[in-house]
Design a protein around this motif. Structure first.
Motif: not given
Length: 227
Positions: A96, A181, A185
């Motif tokens: 990430s 994540r 993101d």
């Protein structure tokens, strides 16, 4: 034929996309593997992932090769096969930092466009999957799909993949990788809500074969001439 598939972690987009590419007889591109490969290369080269400029420079010169056979996709950097290494916990927990680097994303997005064009030219089409393929990389794709599933279903699938079980302990061990994540993101990419013209396929209550069939149905509807 260009098929673009986006979706969150654990939605099944990688395995489903490969099966769809096989069914269509075209090539496959895992765009997320590019971010993983760059993460691996930076770690292997001693580049600080928090040094955004250095990571972006690495992205421009990374000697990446990706195999596009959907039945056996490969990833190599500088001639070294790292297909398995980019799936390690170390890379998964640190990717990430690379994927959210706003200097890196345009570089890899352009490489993704070039790879998609090359694969399509050679095989007659491509199924590309990732986070922002339907909106940024290939907004003019023939078919654009957001493949999604409930958080529970995604955690269960990834837990089975990583730990071989879906008991409570395994699911909790997977939660950080999936939830964190996706949260990180989502600050640089929209992959939870379909953009205009993107078809949502929810696989929460579908098994693998059902998910593949649902995506192929969308492809057929989008590519069959109206009578």
């Amino acid at each position: 034929m260009i098929v673009a598939i986006d979706g969150p972690s654990g939605s099944g987009k990688s395995s489903v996309s490969r099966a769809v590419a096989t069914a269509l007889g075209v090539g496959f591109l895992d765009t997320g593997a590019m971010y993983r490969a760059l993460t691996w290369w930076c770690l292997d080269s001693g580049i600080d992932l928090d040094d955004r400029d250095a990571v972006a420079q690495a992205a421009t010169r990374m000697p990446l090769e990706q195999g596009y056979d959907p039945d056996a996709p490969t990833v190599a950097v500088a001639g070294r096969d790292i297909t398995a290494e980019i799936r390690t916990t170390e890379v998964s927990t640190r990717v990430s930092a690379v994927a959210t680097n706003v200097l890196v994303r345009p570089v890899l997005q352009q490489r993704q466009r070039e790879a998609m064009a090359a694969i399509a030219a050679e095989t007659g089409g491509v199924v590309a999957e990732g986070r922002d393929i339907t909106t940024v990389v290939a907004p003019d794709a023939d078919v654009r799909i957001l493949l999604t599933a409930s958080e529970e279903a995604r955690l269960r699938r990834r837990s089975a993949e990583l730990h071989g079980t879906t008991d409570d302990a395994a699911v909790e061990a997977t939660r950080d990788q999936i939830v964190r994540r996706d949260r990180e993101d989502s600050t640089v990419s929209q992959f939870t809500v379909a953009a205009d013209g993107v078809v949502t396929v929810d696989t929460s209550d579908l098994d693998f074969d059902g998910s593949v069939a649902a995506v192929l149905a969308v492809v057929r509807r989008a590519t069959t001439p109206a009578r």
